[in-house]
Design a protein around this motif. Sequence first.
Motif, PDB file in Angstrom:
ATOM      1  N   ALA A 114       0.835  -1.206   0.000  1.00 13.91           N
ATOM      2  CA  ALA A 114       0.000   0.000   0.000  1.00 13.91           C
ATOM      3  C   ALA A 114       0.869   1.256   0.000  1.00 13.91           C
ATOM      4  CB  ALA A 114      -0.939  -0.008   1.208  1.00 13.91           C
ATOM      5  N   GLU A 115       1.936   1.253   0.758  1.00 13.26           N
ATOM      6  CA  GLU A 115       2.857   2.398   0.825  1.00 13.26           C
ATOM      7  C   GLU A 115       3.533   2.634  -0.525  1.00 13.26           C
ATOM      8  OE1 GLU A 115       7.301   3.044   2.644  1.00 13.26           O
ATOM      9  OE2 GLU A 115       5.868   1.969   3.912  1.00 13.26           O
ATOM     10  N   ILE A 116       4.035   1.573  -1.126  1.00  9.35           N
ATOM     11  CA  ILE A 116       4.732   1.702  -2.410  1.00  9.35           C
ATOM     12  C   ILE A 116       3.755   2.129  -3.504  1.00  9.35           C
ATOM     13  CG2 ILE A 116       6.029   0.450  -4.178  1.00  9.35           C
ATOM     14  CD1 ILE A 116       7.136  -1.319  -1.881  1.00  9.35           C
ATOM     15  N   ALA A 117       2.550   1.560  -3.515  1.00 12.41           N
ATOM     16  CA  ALA A 117       1.553   1.912  -4.532  1.00 12.41           C
ATOM     17  C   ALA A 117       1.118   3.362  -4.398  1.00 12.41           C
ATOM     18  CB  ALA A 117       0.352   0.975  -4.444  1.00 12.41           C
ATOM     19  N   ALA A 118       0.935   3.832  -3.166  1.00  8.62           N
ATOM     20  CA  ALA A 118       0.549   5.234  -2.953  1.00  8.62           C
ATOM     21  C   ALA A 118       1.646   6.170  -3.457  1.00  8.62           C
ATOM     22  CB  ALA A 118       0.258   5.481  -1.475  1.00  8.62           C
ATOM     23  N   GLY A 119       2.890   5.806  -3.220  1.00  7.99           N
ATOM     24  CA  GLY A 119       3.999   6.619  -3.726  1.00  7.99           C
ATOM     25  C   GLY A 119       4.030   6.658  -5.242  1.00  7.99           C
ATOM     26  N   ALA A 120       3.783   5.519  -5.888  1.00  9.30           N
ATOM     27  CA  ALA A 120       3.761   5.473  -7.354  1.00  9.30           C
ATOM     28  C   ALA A 120       2.613   6.316  -7.896  1.00  9.30           C
ATOM     29  CB  ALA A 120       3.647   4.027  -7.836  1.00  9.30           C
ATOM     30  N   LYS A 121       1.452   6.258  -7.258  1.00 12.19           N
ATOM     31  CA  LYS A 121       0.294   7.052  -7.693  1.00 12.19           C
ATOM     32  C   LYS A 121       0.608   8.545  -7.612  1.00 12.19           C
ATOM     33  CE  LYS A 121      -3.287   7.896  -4.998  1.00 12.19           C
ATOM     34  NZ  LYS A 121      -3.650   9.296  -4.909  1.00 12.19           N
TER      35      LYS A 121
END
Length: 142
Positions: A114-121
Motif C-alpha cells: 500500500a505504501e509503495i503503490a501510494a507513492g507510485a500514484k
Amino acid sequence: MITRTASARYEGFGKDGKGHVSSQSGVLSDTNYGFNTRFEDGAGTNPEELIAAAHAACFTMALSFALAREGFSGGTLETKAAVKLDKDGDGFSITRSDLTLSASVPGIDADKFAEIAAGAKANCPVSKLLKAEITLTYTLSE
C-alpha cells in the motif's frame, strides 16, 4: 530531458468537425477523433481515452520500478484507468482519473505494498502532469 510529441488537426467546427491525432512513435497515425468518438460510440479515439491509457501505463511502470527498488521481482501488475468527463457549466471538465490495480507481488506485506503503490500514484509523471501548469503559445492566420 526527454520530449515526446503528438499532434492533432481538426477540420470544420463543432459537431460537424472531424479530427485526426498522430503521435511521434507512429502508434497513432491520423487516428480519427471528434464529437462522435467523444460523446457517442463512433470509431476512433478521444482525449479522455488517451489520458486514461497514459495514466494507466505511467502508474504501472512507476509501481514496477518502485517494487524493483525494494527488491521485489517476478510479479504482475495490471491497471485500468477510468478518466471522468463531467458537464461543467456550458462546457466540460475532466474531473478525475480512477486507477484500479490488480497485482501479484510474491512475498510482499500488504502494508508495504500500500505504501509503495501510494507513492507510485503520487509520483508517476502523468499524475504530476494532471496537476501541472499548462502553457500555450499560438499563431493565428486568416
